[in-house]
Enzyme design. Sequence first.
Site, PDB file in Angstrom:
ATOM      1  CG  ASP A 121      65.007  38.503  18.223  1.00 22.75           C
ATOM      2  OD1 ASP A 121      66.169  39.214  18.232  1.00 22.75           O
ATOM      3  OD2 ASP A 121      64.885  37.346  18.812  1.00 22.75           O
ATOM      4  CB  SER A 169      66.370  44.748  26.145  1.00 24.85           C
ATOM      5  OG  SER A 169      67.597  43.933  25.989  1.00 24.85           O
ATOM      6  CG  ASN A 222      69.662  44.693  23.685  1.00 22.97           C
ATOM      7  OD1 ASN A 222      68.674  45.217  23.239  1.00 22.97           O
ATOM      8  ND2 ASN A 222      69.877  43.202  23.849  1.00 22.97           N
ATOM      9  CG  PHE A 223      72.835  48.425  29.101  1.00 21.71           C
ATOM     10  CD1 PHE A 223      73.757  49.654  28.445  1.00 21.71           C
ATOM     11  CD2 PHE A 223      71.751  48.239  29.297  1.00 21.71           C
ATOM     12  CE1 PHE A 223      72.775  50.780  28.326  1.00 21.71           C
ATOM     13  CE2 PHE A 223      71.132  49.614  29.331  1.00 21.71           C
ATOM     14  CZ  PHE A 223      71.590  50.740  28.842  1.00 21.71           C
ATOM     15  CB  SER A 235      61.971  38.946  25.606  1.00 26.17           C
ATOM     16  OG  SER A 235      62.437  37.902  25.035  1.00 26.17           O
TER      17      SER A 235
END
Length: 309
Positions: A33, A78, A81-82, A211
């Site tokens: 990250d 992830s 993230n889309f 997460s």
Amino acid sequence: MKQWLQATGRSAYERLLSREVSGAPTHVAVIQDGNRRYARHHGEDASDGHRAGAKTTERVLEWCQDVGVEELTLYAFSTENFDRPPEEREALFDLLCEKLREFADSDRVHDNGVCIRVLGDVDLLPERVREAIEYAESRTRGYDRFVLNVALAYGGRNELLCAARSVARDVDRGELSPEDVDVETLESRLYDRPVRDVDLIIRTGGDERTSNFLPWHANGNEAAVFFCTPYWPEFSKADFLRGIRTYEHRAQSWRRTRARRALALLRAVSEPELAEARSVLRRFRDSLPTRERPDGDELEGGESSRPAD
Ligand code: FPP
Ligand code: MG
């Protein structure tokens, strides 16, 4: 001169940390990250941050092999993230394609027998990413000396949900009985990839959350967690070794706690006391509500009925 001194100091510190590392974790998972924040800090675009982060990814793969880690799982995209802006998402997909193909062609990967696999809901990804995945997986399928998992379109809850649905379907068809559902049944349905339990999660960028990452393999295994503040592109070998050391301390204190508990139990429950407790229970068993009554085995004693630590 100042830079030379800093570099010399850094490498001495790395050597010191390396010497302290003795029993490396088998499986390390990383939440890479802080890439966009790093880019912003340097006046660059988000995609420059991800590109700089990918260089760290390559270094971390080498460091893992140096200290004897056998499996590395990277959180690279992830399900959340889309929702990112299309231009950032597409640039990230391009980068992932490029890196997957580069890894699959690299001498280091072939010389070290690295098997590359992708975990996630791959069908959600664009075709060019799926092709790059197929390329990397097929070129490294035969290797087993090191496993590199790249989590793409990955979400922990989604993974568990898909596994639960698959179990429910088989029960519904009469192919599986609910009583036979055990750890292996569920585990074998997690994105169809046998991933080892995770020993250590590393997260860069300062946030202290895991997460939705590998809930079964990491949380379920009580993995050690190492949170650190550097952004992913800045993550250094010294940071990595500190993470490994966190795991070792955790593993050591976990073994000590278990041994202490076992010892306390041994001392607290001596055989005559156990015998007396059993005789009291045998006499007053019927006064307990049915659901709390000990079974015959427990009342008879013997090795198998000893409490576990
Ligand atoms: C999170 O940082 C990171 C990502 C969304 C992508 C990470 C992917 C790479 C570094 C490429 C690695 C390549 C391979 C093949 C594994 P962020 O975008 O959330 O940054 P922020 O926390 O600063 O917003
Ligand atoms: Mg982030």
